[in-house]
Design a protein around this motif. Sequence first.
Motif, short mmCIF file in Angstrom:
data_model
loop_
_atom_site.label_atom_id
_atom_site.label_comp_id
_atom_site.label_asym_id
_atom_site.label_seq_id
_atom_site.Cartn_x
_atom_site.Cartn_y
_atom_site.Cartn_z
N ASN A 155 42.68 67.25 -40.33
CA ASN A 155 43.63 67.94 -41.25
C ASN A 155 42.97 68.48 -42.47
O ASN A 155 43.21 69.55 -43.22
N LEU A 156 41.74 67.79 -42.82
CA LEU A 156 41.00 68.16 -44.01
C LEU A 156 40.43 69.33 -43.86
O LEU A 156 40.54 70.35 -44.79
N ALA A 157 39.94 69.83 -42.70
CA ALA A 157 39.34 71.05 -42.33
C ALA A 157 40.24 72.45 -42.58
O ALA A 157 39.89 73.15 -42.79
N LYS A 158 41.76 72.07 -42.32
CA LYS A 158 42.50 73.03 -42.57
C LYS A 158 42.82 73.42 -43.99
O LYS A 158 43.16 74.45 -44.25
N MET A 159 42.81 72.37 -44.79
CA MET A 159 43.13 72.41 -46.34
C MET A 159 41.96 72.86 -47.23
O MET A 159 42.20 73.54 -48.26
N LEU A 160 40.89 72.64 -46.77
CA LEU A 160 39.51 72.70 -47.57
C LEU A 160 39.31 74.33 -48.03
O LEU A 160 39.07 74.72 -49.03
N PRO A 161 39.54 75.28 -46.85
CA PRO A 161 39.41 76.53 -47.22
C PRO A 161 40.09 77.05 -48.35
O PRO A 161 40.00 77.98 -49.34
N PHE A 162 41.37 76.54 -48.58
CA PHE A 162 42.36 76.74 -49.67
C PHE A 162 41.85 76.29 -50.70
O PHE A 162 41.92 77.06 -52.07
N ALA A 163 41.41 75.08 -50.91
CA ALA A 163 40.78 74.81 -52.33
C ALA A 163 39.46 75.24 -52.68
O ALA A 163 39.22 75.70 -53.67
N LEU A 164 38.55 75.70 -51.66
CA LEU A 164 37.34 76.44 -52.04
C LEU A 164 37.70 77.93 -52.56
O LEU A 164 37.15 78.50 -53.42
N ASP A 165 39.01 78.53 -52.06
CA ASP A 165 39.26 79.80 -52.78
C ASP A 165 39.69 79.69 -54.08
O ASP A 165 39.20 80.41 -55.06
N ARG A 166 40.37 78.38 -54.53
CA ARG A 166 40.83 78.34 -55.80
C ARG A 166 39.40 78.08 -56.62
O ARG A 166 39.44 78.20 -57.76
N MET A 167 38.50 77.42 -56.01
CA MET A 167 37.08 77.06 -56.66
C MET A 167 36.26 78.19 -57.13
O MET A 167 35.79 78.24 -57.98
N SER A 168 36.61 79.38 -56.14
CA SER A 168 35.78 80.32 -56.05
C SER A 168 36.55 81.53 -56.94
O SER A 168 36.67 82.68 -56.54
N SER A 169 36.67 81.44 -58.38
CA SER A 169 37.50 82.36 -59.05
C SER A 169 36.41 83.13 -59.60
O SER A 169 35.18 83.21 -59.23
N SER A 170 37.01 84.12 -60.24
CA SER A 170 35.95 85.14 -60.97
C SER A 170 34.95 84.51 -61.88
O SER A 170 35.11 83.75 -62.71
N GLY A 171 33.77 85.08 -61.69
CA GLY A 171 32.51 84.39 -62.57
C GLY A 171 31.67 83.50 -61.93
O GLY A 171 30.82 82.88 -62.33
#
Length: 269
Positions: A118-134
Amino acid sequence: KQWYQRRVRGEMEVDVEDSPTTSPVKQNGMVVEVAGPVVIQYKDKKNREKDKKMKNDCYCWICHHTGNMLCCERCPRVFHIKCVPLTEEPDEDWICPCCAHLEECKKLGDKSKCCRTNLAKMLPFALDRMSSSGTEAFQQPVTTEVAPNYFDFVHYPMDMGTIRQKAKAGVWQCTQHFLDNSRWILHNCIIFNGGKSRLTALARTVYNVCQHEMLEISLCPDCFLNSCNADKDWFTRPVKRLIVWCGLNCEVFPSGLLKCCSDKVNRST
């Protein structure tokens, strides 16, 4: 230049003065001259090959400074004894708190609230939020073309692209495992750029976002995953959760329990 003291597994401790002068040190009963970063000399090939497989970091995982380090036997992290904290160096092989927590996660396996699948399904969303502008500087591995002396200081490089690839491969065992490895970005940034640089401030922001996302996943994986979907009615969807009675201003109402503290919850049957 940074000068450090390092312990080699299965061998005597290598003592190096915190100065740029050449000083004699004793290792495996041999006296060798050291000038600059420690040059390890081995009596046999076995210890040489063992150390090549996993090179320890040179900077404390907690305070990011050099000194006499306690090496973890499972990962590259090193710690000052006072930062762990311990009163004295352990006599037996020692594993750091990060690896100790990972062992607990492996024991739980699919029984944990947020299993590896289940973690593998959720981490991409968390990484998108961590990868903000800058955060472009953290998205790809640092190369010697960009920073020629980077690997003189950083012994375990990490970047968002590598973390994302490992997330897709299902490498991360639990939220804490993901968080501990994401922290390498901040740790390396402090080592190479200093604690007060603009990049380090940005790396701290990325790590703070990571902490928040992992907390949200830990509290309720179902809610986190539903909130990431484009469904506006996700908040009304039922999830599997222990129902408890809550009191507020003399009013009593049922509520879903996110986190249980045994001394605060009355488990009446």
